[in-house]
Enzyme design. Structure first.
Site, PDB file in Angstrom:
ATOM      1  N   ARG A   4      -4.200   0.571  -2.183  1.00 31.91           N
ATOM      2  CA  ARG A   4      -3.584  -0.754  -2.157  1.00 31.91           C
ATOM      3  C   ARG A   4      -3.090  -1.186  -3.528  1.00 31.91           C
ATOM      4  O   ARG A   4      -3.663  -0.818  -4.550  1.00 31.91           O
ATOM      5  CB  ARG A   4      -4.577  -1.779  -1.603  1.00 31.91           C
ATOM      6  CG  ARG A   4      -5.025  -1.457  -0.177  1.00 31.91           C
ATOM      7  CD  ARG A   4      -6.104  -2.410   0.307  1.00 31.91           C
ATOM      8  NE  ARG A   4      -6.506  -2.075   1.674  1.00 31.91           N
ATOM      9  CZ  ARG A   4      -7.437  -1.174   1.974  1.00 31.91           C
ATOM     10  NH1 ARG A   4      -8.076  -0.530   1.000  1.00 31.91           N
ATOM     11  NH2 ARG A   4      -7.736  -0.908   3.229  1.00 31.91           N
TER      12      ARG A   4
ATOM     13  N   GLN B 195       0.817  -1.208   0.000  1.00 35.19           N
ATOM     14  CA  GLN B 195       0.000   0.000   0.000  1.00 35.19           C
ATOM     15  C   GLN B 195       0.849   1.255   0.000  1.00 35.19           C
ATOM     16  O   GLN B 195       2.060   1.218   0.204  1.00 35.19           O
ATOM     17  CB  GLN B 195      -0.906   0.006   1.238  1.00 35.19           C
ATOM     18  CG  GLN B 195      -0.142  -0.030   2.551  1.00 35.19           C
ATOM     19  CD  GLN B 195      -1.051  -0.203   3.758  1.00 35.19           C
ATOM     20  OE1 GLN B 195      -1.308   0.760   4.471  1.00 35.19           O
ATOM     21  NE2 GLN B 195      -1.533  -1.429   3.974  1.00 35.19           N
TER      22      GLN B 195
ATOM     23  N   GLU C  47       3.203   7.935   8.738  1.00 33.88           N
ATOM     24  CA  GLU C  47       3.200   7.051   9.901  1.00 33.88           C
ATOM     25  C   GLU C  47       4.612   6.667  10.309  1.00 33.88           C
ATOM     26  O   GLU C  47       5.552   6.742   9.517  1.00 33.88           O
ATOM     27  CB  GLU C  47       2.382   5.784   9.609  1.00 33.88           C
ATOM     28  CG  GLU C  47       2.899   4.938   8.464  1.00 33.88           C
ATOM     29  CD  GLU C  47       1.914   3.864   8.019  1.00 33.88           C
ATOM     30  OE1 GLU C  47       0.705   4.158   7.951  1.00 33.88           O
ATOM     31  OE2 GLU C  47       2.365   2.748   7.716  1.00 33.88           O
TER      32      GLU C  47
ATOM     33  N   HIS D 165       0.081   5.814   0.902  1.00 36.79           N
ATOM     34  CA  HIS D 165      -0.858   6.790   1.454  1.00 36.79           C
ATOM     35  C   HIS D 165      -0.714   8.132   0.727  1.00 36.79           C
ATOM     36  O   HIS D 165       0.368   8.490   0.268  1.00 36.79           O
ATOM     37  CB  HIS D 165      -0.612   6.969   2.949  1.00 36.79           C
ATOM     38  CG  HIS D 165      -0.617   5.685   3.716  1.00 36.79           C
ATOM     39  ND1 HIS D 165      -1.698   4.835   3.722  1.00 36.79           N
ATOM     40  CD2 HIS D 165       0.339   5.092   4.474  1.00 36.79           C
ATOM     41  CE1 HIS D 165      -1.413   3.775   4.473  1.00 36.79           C
ATOM     42  NE2 HIS D 165      -0.178   3.909   4.924  1.00 36.79           N
TER      43      HIS D 165
END
Length: 399
Positions: free
Chosen positions: A279, A96, A133, A98
């Site tokens: 994804r 994936q 993240e 983001h």
């Protein structure tokens, strides 16, 4: 201080035992993947202030400045800017990337305009926020992150000696790096189903034939993926990415557009308050290829594994630096000496080892056992930490 009641998300890739062991509970027999701590409306934590459990996002909405502090509200708005998690990875989770905040806002608005429900399986944008993240390993934690150099990816494929991979190897030979990586990933994700079946099948069979069982083997992460996803073209896409392995206490920051997949282990994850995921494979969930190709950053980069650094202003605190202000992750290892955390920003404290005692300025005491967490509103007053053999992770913001 509020002891938090948190939700566990039971995704199929979750470990059967890691989160129950952390929380001191009996396994349910079902995978348990993510423990969420925060105020994301998808699964907000709950706190009881004498009137029964209430959602943390509702408590913040009722008094944003009282909960978050005026500085945080002025900088990030009237919501908690971060989401803290524990991830327990039993099988590989989806490959994936983001979006940036501009991409998230545009994508969220576009899907809203199309009338796609927020919980629809074909939805890519669950909110209008970006999702940088950081993961910090609690055990050995392995995954894939960032593109290899095209030549390295081509060599990885070529050593398998499969004619089915030759067209992709040729694409990786394009001189411009961005064009090589983008063209190869696009070819993998858009090849017709029969070609994909043959290519993935041949690759999975070759990996199984040569698998030594050695976790340090050159192809070990891909052999692992092939066992769990023998028919998924994400196996081939994953060969474009770098392998990484974190030891307990090491961390990795992932910004917008960086492709990644986590393969095994347990970690603390701190991210912005978002659930936006595009994804590329290793999942039965929706894959939006055109949108993914717009979001992914097509440049090679080695994973930036980092160790924590001491915080001079706060004895006992070790910081994992990040290039953004919406979240800040640090760690305390309590050794019998009393420590203190500043109270000018909202924060969540998570105990991952031993037990710790939090003492507020007014003398209120809250004990945290392993797996428990607390929300500390931005009161402006410090909170004292004490304990022996305890590890506390601190999630907050920088203002």
């Amino acid at each position: 201080m509020d002891r938090l009641v948190n939700t566990v998300r039971p995704y199929a890739w979750g470990s059967l035992t890691a989160l129950p062991e952390l929380l001191g509970q009996q396994p349910t027999g079902e995978p348990q993947a993510e423990l969420w701590m925060g105020a994301h409306p998808g699964d907000p934590s709950r706190a009881d202030r004498g009137e029964g459990p209430r959602r943390l996002d509702d408590l913040i909405t009722a008094d944003p400045e009282g909960e978050l502090g005026a500085a945080s509200v002025a900088r990030f708005g009237p919501t908690l800017p971060f989401l803290l998690k524990v991830l327990a990875v039993g099988t590989p989770l989806s490959l994936q990337a983001h979006p940036t905040i501009a991409q998230a806002r545009a994508g969220f608005a576009a899907e809203n305009a199309l009338g796609i429900p927020l919980d629809a399986p074909e939805r890519s944008y669950r909110d209008a926020n970006h999702k940088p993240e950081m993961v910090c390993a609690l055990s050995e934690f392995e995954g894939l992150c960032g593109f290899r150099r095209p030549g390295e990816a081509a060599e990885l494929m070529a050593r398998l000696g499969l004619p089915e991979l030759d067209p992709l190897i040729d694409l990786l030979g394009v001189e411009d790096e961005t064009e090589a990586l983008r063209g190869t990933l696009a070819a993998i994700l858009t090849m017709d189903d029969e070609t994909a079946r043959q290519t993935v099948g041949a690759t999975a069979a070759a990996l199984a034939e040569h698998d030594t069982g050695d976790p340090d083997w050159y192809y070990a992460p891909y052999a692992r993926i092939a066992k769990d996803f023998p028919d998924d073209r994400g196996l081939i896409a994953g060969m474009l990415l770098n392998r990484f392995k974190l030891r307990a206490g090491e961390a990795l920051y992932l910004g917008a557009g960086v492709p990644h997949a986590y393969l095994s282990g347990v970690c603390v994850e701190l991210q912005s308050n978002s659930d936006n995921v595009l994804r590329a494979g290793l999942t039965p969930k929706h894959i939006d290829v055109p949108e993914l190709l717009e979001v992914v950053l097509f440049e090679s980069a080695a994973p930036g594994v980092q160790a924590p650094v001491p915080v001079d202003a706060t004895p006992g605190e070790e910081l994992y630096p990040v290039p953004i202000d919406e979240f800040r992750l640090s760690r305390f290892t309590l050794d019998g000496l009393e420590r203190a955390v500043d109270g000018r920003t909202p924060q969540i404290l998570l105990c991952t080892e031993g037990s710790a005692r939090l003492t507020a300025a007014d003398g209120t005491v809250l004990d945290l056992a392993r797996g428990q967490s607390a929300f500390l509103p931005a009161t402006g007053a410090p909170t004292r930490l004490s304990g022996t053999g305890a590890t506390l992770f601190r999630a907050t913001v920088t203002v």
